[in-house]
Scaffold this motif. Structure first.
Motif, PDB file in Angstrom:
ATOM      1  N   LEU A   1       4.656  15.384  -1.755  1.00 47.65           N
ATOM      2  CA  LEU A   1       4.732  16.382  -0.697  1.00 47.65           C
ATOM      3  C   LEU A   1       5.961  16.039   0.139  1.00 47.65           C
ATOM      4  CD1 LEU A   1       0.979  16.419   0.327  1.00 47.65           C
ATOM      5  CD2 LEU A   1       2.185  18.141  -1.004  1.00 47.65           C
ATOM      6  N   PRO A   2       7.020  16.832   0.053  1.00 47.64           N
ATOM      7  CA  PRO A   2       8.259  16.481   0.737  1.00 47.64           C
ATOM      8  C   PRO A   2       8.084  16.410   2.249  1.00 47.64           C
ATOM      9  CG  PRO A   2       8.617  18.239  -0.863  1.00 47.64           C
ATOM     10  CD  PRO A   2       7.134  18.083  -0.719  1.00 47.64           C
ATOM     11  N   TRP A   3       8.955  15.592   2.876  1.00 46.66           N
ATOM     12  CA  TRP A   3       9.027  15.624   4.329  1.00 46.66           C
ATOM     13  C   TRP A   3       9.600  16.976   4.765  1.00 46.66           C
ATOM     14  CZ3 TRP A   3       6.042  11.904   5.263  1.00 46.66           C
ATOM     15  CH2 TRP A   3       6.161  10.644   4.694  1.00 46.66           C
ATOM     16  N   ARG A   4       9.571  17.255   6.044  1.00 46.00           N
ATOM     17  CA  ARG A   4      10.068  18.534   6.544  1.00 46.00           C
ATOM     18  C   ARG A   4      11.543  18.747   6.181  1.00 46.00           C
ATOM     19  NH1 ARG A   4       8.071  21.980  10.743  1.00 46.00           N
ATOM     20  NH2 ARG A   4       9.671  23.448  11.405  1.00 46.00           N
TER      21      ARG A   4
ATOM     22  N   ARG B   1      -7.919  12.534  -5.901  1.00 43.41           N
ATOM     23  CA  ARG B   1      -9.075  12.142  -6.701  1.00 43.41           C
ATOM     24  C   ARG B   1     -10.076  11.310  -5.910  1.00 43.41           C
ATOM     25  NH1 ARG B   1      -6.615  10.220 -12.589  1.00 43.41           N
ATOM     26  NH2 ARG B   1      -5.351  12.078 -12.997  1.00 43.41           N
ATOM     27  N   SER B   2      -9.618  10.659  -4.844  1.00 40.11           N
ATOM     28  CA  SER B   2     -10.477   9.706  -4.132  1.00 40.11           C
ATOM     29  C   SER B   2     -11.390  10.357  -3.094  1.00 40.11           C
ATOM     30  CB  SER B   2      -9.610   8.649  -3.416  1.00 40.11           C
ATOM     31  OG  SER B   2      -8.899   7.860  -4.341  1.00 40.11           O
TER      32      SER B   2
ATOM     33  N   LEU C   1      -2.956   7.082   5.293  1.00 42.36           N
ATOM     34  CA  LEU C   1      -2.401   7.002   3.948  1.00 42.36           C
ATOM     35  C   LEU C   1      -1.330   8.058   3.685  1.00 42.36           C
ATOM     36  CD1 LEU C   1      -5.621   6.251   1.850  1.00 42.36           C
ATOM     37  CD2 LEU C   1      -3.950   4.632   2.786  1.00 42.36           C
ATOM     38  N   LEU C   2      -1.437   9.206   4.329  1.00 43.59           N
ATOM     39  CA  LEU C   2      -0.483  10.277   4.046  1.00 43.59           C
ATOM     40  C   LEU C   2       0.900   9.998   4.610  1.00 43.59           C
ATOM     41  CD1 LEU C   2      -2.557  13.576   4.307  1.00 43.59           C
ATOM     42  CD2 LEU C   2      -1.720  12.391   2.287  1.00 43.59           C
ATOM     43  N   THR C   3       1.055   8.986   5.459  1.00 48.36           N
ATOM     44  CA  THR C   3       2.394   8.582   5.899  1.00 48.36           C
ATOM     45  C   THR C   3       3.055   7.665   4.882  1.00 48.36           C
ATOM     46  OG1 THR C   3       1.543   6.678   7.141  1.00 48.36           O
ATOM     47  CG2 THR C   3       1.720   8.769   8.321  1.00 48.36           C
ATOM     48  N   LEU C   4       2.283   7.212   3.889  1.00 46.19           N
ATOM     49  CA  LEU C   4       2.794   6.261   2.895  1.00 46.19           C
ATOM     50  C   LEU C   4       3.126   6.986   1.601  1.00 46.19           C
ATOM     51  CD1 LEU C   4       0.255   3.390   3.584  1.00 46.19           C
ATOM     52  CD2 LEU C   4       2.600   3.589   4.428  1.00 46.19           C
ATOM     53  N   ARG C   5       3.985   7.989   1.700  1.00 46.84           N
ATOM     54  CA  ARG C   5       4.369   8.764   0.527  1.00 46.84           C
ATOM     55  C   ARG C   5       5.887   8.895   0.491  1.00 46.84           C
ATOM     56  NH1 ARG C   5       2.953  13.479   4.028  1.00 46.84           N
ATOM     57  NH2 ARG C   5       4.552  15.091   3.709  1.00 46.84           N
TER      58      ARG C   5
ATOM     59  N   LEU D   1       0.852  -1.195   0.000  1.00 41.65           N
ATOM     60  CA  LEU D   1       0.000   0.000   0.000  1.00 41.65           C
ATOM     61  C   LEU D   1       0.881   1.236   0.000  1.00 41.65           C
ATOM     62  CD1 LEU D   1      -2.930   1.053   0.149  1.00 41.65           C
ATOM     63  CD2 LEU D   1      -2.701   1.043   2.642  1.00 41.65           C
ATOM     64  N   SER D   2       0.565   2.184  -0.919  1.00 47.10           N
ATOM     65  CA  SER D   2       1.307   3.427  -1.034  1.00 47.10           C
ATOM     66  C   SER D   2       0.304   4.557  -1.242  1.00 47.10           C
ATOM     67  CB  SER D   2       2.303   3.335  -2.197  1.00 47.10           C
ATOM     68  OG  SER D   2       3.092   4.487  -2.278  1.00 47.10           O
ATOM     69  N   ASP D   3       0.812   5.790  -1.380  1.00 48.91           N
ATOM     70  CA  ASP D   3      -0.095   6.929  -1.443  1.00 48.91           C
ATOM     71  C   ASP D   3       0.405   7.989  -2.406  1.00 48.91           C
ATOM     72  OD1 ASP D   3      -2.015   8.964  -0.709  1.00 48.91           O
ATOM     73  OD2 ASP D   3      -0.467   9.846   0.557  1.00 48.91           O
ATOM     74  N   ASP D   4      -0.503   8.475  -3.257  1.00 51.08           N
ATOM     75  CA  ASP D   4      -0.304   9.676  -4.050  1.00 51.08           C
ATOM     76  C   ASP D   4      -1.075  10.775  -3.320  1.00 51.08           C
ATOM     77  OD1 ASP D   4       0.384  11.415  -6.007  1.00 51.08           O
ATOM     78  OD2 ASP D   4      -0.814  10.525  -7.587  1.00 51.08           O
ATOM     79  N   PRO D   5      -0.401  11.698  -2.618  1.00 53.74           N
ATOM     80  CA  PRO D   5      -1.045  12.514  -1.577  1.00 53.74           C
ATOM     81  C   PRO D   5      -2.007  13.568  -2.096  1.00 53.74           C
ATOM     82  CG  PRO D   5       1.209  13.210  -1.910  1.00 53.74           C
ATOM     83  CD  PRO D   5       1.028  11.979  -2.737  1.00 53.74           C
ATOM     84  N   GLY D   6      -2.801  14.092  -1.148  1.00 55.06           N
ATOM     85  CA  GLY D   6      -3.752  15.156  -1.423  1.00 55.06           C
ATOM     86  C   GLY D   6      -3.669  16.217  -0.350  1.00 55.06           C
TER      87      GLY D   6
END
Length: 301
Positions: free
Chosen positions: A249-252, A196-197, A117-121, A48-53
């Motif tokens: 979305l880059p990490w800090r 999109r989701s 999901l946003l941690t999986l980017r 499982l991965s994520d394309d963020p929003g």
């Protein structure tokens, strides 16, 4: 241009949750079994991965994962568009088990629970489901979703519901989309396109209309880099001439990574806030099975 507030919210992550996911990801990478695969079975691993929003968090309650296998080895026509890959099961009569003796839904082993999901980017993922199933051509993946779904936007938590209470997501798979680690040992990444989701309705509620991409590590490529400073709140778009677009979305710390890119030429657009200038990098070559490193990208006002 996206607001600074929204972008800042995207970068507020739960470090303990991320650390746990990364630790689990490392463990599963080191635990690949060398045991022989029994005859008439195949090994499947789904990541499982994520394309963020534009959200702080998106929490998805995953209860069960199944695969539709044609044990007779019959392949469907794979000429369908990627936009037709995913739907809610109750909206379509696609459960053919019982009508075709060759087709069987086989369950995979999973860790049921709520996934942020946003941690999986940026190259992070987790082993969602895996195990031995009947040998044959895999046609669909069915994901059962529980009721504990939510998102956080601008530090406010909202419930997320499906359309008319549906609970099963169908993901259509082409027979040649799997990475073959070895004979009868296949793996695939499911990439939730959050932008999109998640749909916001006219009355301010959020509904889940799943849009899931798939990608592989061996057949596709990736790009990575580091963009600074952090207070520019960069949002990175990677696009090609076919109008395919993925986001990061880059990490800090500034590191980012985009996976699941088809081989060919891509462009990278860095959208900024806080008075910084947007930046575009053109003609980035993506190669099969390789990570293209962009290096450091320094933004200026």
């Amino acid at each position: 241009m996206k607001s600074t507030l929204l972008k800042r919210g995207l970068l507020v992550l739960s470090i303990p949750v991320l650390a746990a996911i990364l630790l689990y990801s490392c463990k599963k990478d080191q635990s690949s079994s060398t045991e022989p695969i029994p005859q008439n079975q195949q090994k499947v691993s789904l990541f499982l991965s994520d394309d963020p929003g534009l959200f702080d968090k998106v929490m998805l309650d995953i209860r069960k994962v199944e695969v539709l296998v044609d044990t007779c080895g019959k392949a469907d026509d794979d000429s369908w568009n990627d936009s037709d890959r995913c739907w809610w099961d109750e909206d379509h009569d696609h459960d053919r088990q019982g009508r075709d003796s060759c087709q069987v839904w086989d369950s995979l082993n999973i860790h049921p629970g709520v996934y942020d999901l946003l941690t999986l980017r940026n190259g992070a993922d987790t082993l969602l489901a895996g195990g031995l199933i009947k040998k044959g051509v895999m046609k669909q993946i069915r994901i059962t979703i529980g009721s504990n779904n939510s998102l956080v936007k601008n530090s406010v938590t909202y419930p997320v519901t499906s359309v008319s209470g549906q609970s099963k997501i169908i993901v259509r798979i082409r027979h040649n989309e799997w990475d073959e680690v070895s004979t009868d040992n296949l793996q695939l990444w499911l990439d939730f396109d959050i932008q999109r989701s998640i749909i916001r309705t006219w009355n301010g509620k959020f509904i889940l209309r799943p849009y899931i991409n798939v990608f592989t590590i061996l057949k596709m490529g990736s790009l990575s880099g580091r963009v600074t400073p952090w207070d520019a709140y960069p949002v990175i778009s990677v696009y090609n001439s076919n109008k395919d677009t993925l986001y990061a979305l880059p990490w800090r710390s500034g590191e980012f990574k985009v996976r699941g890119l088809k081989t060919g030429t891509w462009n990278v657009y860095v959208n900024t806030s806080n008075g910084y200038k947007d930046t575009t990098i053109n003609n980035v070559t993506i190669e099969r099975g390789k990570d293209t490193k962009l290096g450091d990208i320094t933004l200026h006002k």
